[in-house]
Structure formats: structure tokens, C-alpha cells
Design an enzyme around this catalytic site. Structure first.
Site, mmCIF file in Angstrom:
data_model
loop_
_atom_site.group_PDB
_atom_site.id
_atom_site.type_symbol
_atom_site.label_atom_id
_atom_site.label_comp_id
_atom_site.label_asym_id
_atom_site.label_seq_id
_atom_site.Cartn_x
_atom_site.Cartn_y
_atom_site.Cartn_z
ATOM 1 N N GLU A 108 -7.438 -10.105 -18.098
ATOM 2 C CA GLU A 108 -7.400 -11.472 -17.221
ATOM 3 C C GLU A 108 -5.930 -11.799 -17.347
ATOM 4 O OE1 GLU A 108 -6.560 -14.775 -16.516
ATOM 5 O OE2 GLU A 108 -7.987 -15.705 -17.876
ATOM 6 N N CYS A 130 -4.969 -20.871 -16.114
ATOM 7 C CA CYS A 130 -4.757 -19.804 -15.404
ATOM 8 C C CYS A 130 -5.618 -19.874 -14.025
ATOM 9 C CB CYS A 130 -5.578 -18.642 -15.995
ATOM 10 S SG CYS A 130 -4.729 -18.038 -17.513
#
Length: 454
Positions: A228, A262
Site C-alpha cells: 500500500e 494516504c
């Protein structure tokens, strides 16, 4: 030596000595030994441990949250919410998890059948960042425990206090020794651990550069990896949207965790018909954000995680200004601490190299879109595709966004946020694989087929 420094004051909190090669070797031996027994531990005992961990985190909620605020600067109320989310994840996998492990049977055209079962694979190394120092780990750890795997944590060097508390909570919950181990190590020690035969797989949340390095190391060792890697997520607002709600959530997206998230929208892509109205309301709301002491309940936004991180954000701003962008707000505050005000960059050129910069701070990039096709084109120009948020009450527009915006996740008329029940992850350079939900659980399990005659 690794140092924890309070970003609100610049003062050193603690130092942490990295493990020696011999200590790392001993940790891997413990992981291997524990894996051999935990993989056959009844699921009821695994779920009981998850419930005990939830109880431990809840009981130590204030202490855990304070450490996150001290080490990386998030507001105390944000840190407390993060602990609550961890508790929810442990409970979710304890309650819903056993059904996720159910196998099944497939009839074969040639006769007989193929049963399939989910089995653990062994020790999993997690390389985790500092921005959500508990949650990032728990979204790997909870399914890891349920699956019958064991975990090894290489946490960011500036949140070693958090990492140590997570190790402590395993003891409070009564976990077997070696089921989860915090490894206080530097990044240059990771490659050897990935290559070690005692480690089965690796998961990383971090930068694109870190992802490339870990993927390359895992590839050499032929090991499963989940990545990720963040992104510069689009936040698209169309004329039919509730403008006040969109503005409110856009502000939250940019100042939550001091902009260091994020999946929160970073590129606000607004239809031309409402662009001016959006900018007026958005700029006023961003200017009203109060940056200050993260322990003060009245504070909206604490400092950035470090002076280095603030400098990185400033350099990104200067680069965009040199390319023609205009900055509203977004100034570094004087005095101790890595503080800055919330800001907006307008007139940013639609250059993938610029738009693809993930500004990990309280700065929004604002773009004007002529129509839905233009909005989607701007959203997809960059090489990343983690999350997205779209604001429209037009069903046809919603369907277009869901189908055509290149992202692993899309939130409709709300800010994107992760949840234990739903798969989490991106496409393109934002990584591959999924965390959370049943899909995150299955990423690090062996889907084994068992062929049977008759």
C-alpha cells in the site's frame, strides 16, 4: 540509535537501540517455533485472543493514545479515535472471522469433487509507517492472528514507543511468546529478513520507493508481498452535490492527521459551474483551522510528524509555485514544533509529474474541470490509484465515476475512510493486494485444493 522526537516541541523523548544480528536471528527462531503451534491452535482460541487484545487496548486507551500524540504529533482526540478503531478491528475479526475461514466444495466435470480449505502460511513481516502507528499495524495483525500466522513488525524509527506498547499489549492479552514481535531495526536490515527462509511473506505500507525495494527483495525470494503505497487521491465535486457538505469534508480530508493520510483527498477537482463558490467556502474554512498543541481539545490540527516532513511539504509547495501555482495559506509557523497552517494551491499545471506528488501535509491542490469527462481525465492523469471521493446526486455520473476513476476505492458523497469489514488497497503505483475484510485475511493464507473421488 533510533530517536523519538516530539514534533510539537522538538524535544527528544527517548532513544532506542537497534537489534543486533544475533537478536534478529533469535526473534526469527521464536517466530518459527510459535508458528508451528499457533497454526494448529483451534479457531476459538485465536478469536479469544483477539477479544483479549480488544479489551487490552480499550483498558489502556489513554496511555496508548498519548504515546502516539507525543511521538508523531496527531491530536489526542485523533489518537483516541485510532485506538477505538483498533478495538473495533480486533472485535470484528473475532466475531466475523471464523466464517471467513470456511472452505467449500466444487463438483468436477470428470467426476468427484475438489474441496478447498484456507491454511496459514507462517511468519509474516510487516513494514509499517508512522502516520497511523497503531491502526496500520492492527489491520495486518488482527487477520494475521485469526489466520494462524505469526507477525513480525518493523515499525518506523520515530514511533518505537508505540511499537513497544503494541508488544506489551500482546503480553497483557496473554498471547504466546513469539506470536507477535516488535523488531526495532533500521531499514537496511529488512532485506536480509525478507530473504530468510523462516519468513513466509511481507506486507508494507509506505512510499513508492520503499515499495519498489521491498517488492524487489520479495521477488528475489519468491515470496508473497502486499503493498500500500499511497497516492494523490482525487476529490471530485459536481454541480448536483451538497456544496456545504463537500467543503466540510474536503477540509477534514486535508487537515485530519495534519494532512498525513494516504486515502484522504488531496486533489480537489471541481466542476467549473461551482468552482468559484467552492473556492470561496473552502479557503475560508481552511483559514479557520486552528493549528496548535495536539493535547488541547480545541486544536484542530497538530504539528507535522517532524521538521523534516514539514520541510518536504514546503519544498513541494515551492516546486509547484515555480511552475505557476498560487498558494493560499500553507505557511510554516514560527517557534518550536513542526507546525504549519492549512493551505490551498490553485492554478496547478495538469502535469502528471506535479499532480502525482503526494503532499503529505495540510495542503490541497485545486483544479477546475469543464465537465465529467475532464474531471475523470484529471483524476486519472497521475500514475497512482489508491482512493477517490466523488460528490454528485446524479446516478449516471456516479456510475461513470465508479467505473472510470482508476482507484482501488471510491467513496460517494463522503470522505473516504477505511473500515475493518471492507477491502483496502489500490491500483497502478499505489500498490497491489488488499488488506482488511475477508480479502485481507486471505492474502496471507494457502488456498489448498483437496481432490476427492466419487
Amino acid at each position: 540509535m533510533m530517536k523519538s522526537i516530539n514534533p510539537a516541541t522538538g524535544e527528544e523523548i527517548a532513544t532506542h537501540e537497534p537489534l543486533t544480528p544475533a537478536q534478529i536471528d533469535a526473534a526469527l527462531d521464536r517466530a518459527t517455533a510459535t508458528s508451528a503451534t499457533w497454526r494448529t491452535t483451534p479457531i476459538a482460541e485465536r478469536t479469544a485472543l483477539l477479544i483479549a487484545l480488544a479489551d487490552a487496548y480499550h483498558a489502556h486507551r489513554d496511555r496508548l493514545a498519548r504515546m502516539a500524540t507525543l511521538e508523531m504529533g496527531k491530536t489526542l482526540k485523533s489518537a483516541l479515535a485510532e485506538i477505538d478503531k483498533c478495538v473495533a478491528a480486533f472485535r470484528h475479526y473475532a466475531q466475523a472471522g471464523p466464517a471467513m475461514l470456511d472452505g467449500g466444495s466444487i463438483p468436477l466435470a470428470a467426476g468427484g469433487k475438489a474441496d478447498y480449505v484456507w491454511l496459514p502460511i507462517g511468519p509474516v513481516l510487516a513494514v509499517m509507517p508512522w502516520n497511523f502507528p497503531y491502526w496500520q499495524v492492527v489491520r495486518f495483525l488482527a487477520p494475521c492472528i485469526l489466520a494462524g500466522n505469526v507477525g513480525l513488525l518493523k515499525h518506523a524509527s520515530n514511533v518505537q514507543g508505540v511499537a513497544a506498547l503494541m508488544q506489551e499489549m500482546m503480553g497483557v492479552a496473554g498471547a504466546p511468546e513469539g506470536l507477535f514481535q516488535n523488531l526495532p531495526i533500521r531499514s537496511d536490515a529488512v532485506a536480509a529478513i525478507i530473504a530468510d527462509d523462516r519468513v513466509a511473506a511481507v506486507t508494507l505500507t509506505g512510499s513508492e520507493g520503499a515499495g519498489r525495494a521491498v517488492a524487489e527483495q520479495a521477488g528475489r525470494a519468491l515470496k508473497k508481498v502486499v503493498l500500500e503505497l499511497g497516492g494523490a487521491d482525487p476529490f471530485i465535486v459536481m454541480p448536483s452535490a451538497d456544496l456545504d457538505a463537500a467543503v466540510k469534508q474536503a477540509v477534514t480530508a486535508r487537515v485530519q492527521n495534519s494532512g498525513q493520510s494516504c486515502i484522504c483527498g488531496k486533489r480537489m477537482i471541481v466542476h467549473a459551474d461551482i468552482y468559484d463558490a467552492f473556492l470561496d467556502r473552502f479557503s475560508a474554512a481552511m483559514a479557520a483551522v486552528k493549528a496548535g498543541d495536539p493535547f488541547d481539545p480545541a486544536t484542530d490540527m497538530g504539528p507535522l510528524s517532524s521538521e523534516e516532513q514539514r520541510r518536504t511539504v514546503q519544498e513541494q509547495i515551492w516546486k509547484m509555485q515555480a511552475a505557476g501555482a498560487t498558494l493560499i495559506g500553507g505557511e510554516a509557523l514560527p517557534g518550536p514544533g513542526a507546525y504549519m497552517t492549512a493551505g490551498i494551491l490553485t492554478d496547478v499545471p495538469t502535469d502528471p509529474a506535479l499532480m502525482g506528488e503526494e503532499i503529505f501535509g495540510p495542503i490541497a491542490m485545486l483544479f477546475k474541470a469543464a465537465d465529467i469527462d475532464d474531471a475523470i481525465a484529471i483524476a486519472n492523469t497521475i500514475p497512482f490509484g489508491l482512493g477517490s471521493s466523488v460528490w454528485t446526486t446524479d446516478e449516471a455520473e456516479e456510475a461513470r465515476f465508479v467505473r472510470d476513476v482508476q482507484a482501488g476505492m471510491t467513496a460517494v458523497n463522503q470522505m473516504l475512510a477505511s473500515a475493518p469489514e471492507a477491502p483496502f488497497g489500490g491500483v497502478k503505483r499505489s500498490g497491489h493486494g488488499r488488506e482488511l475484510g475477508p480479502f485481507g485475511l486471505h492474502e496471507f493464507m494457502n488456498l489448498k485444493s483437496v481432490y476427492r473421488a466419487g
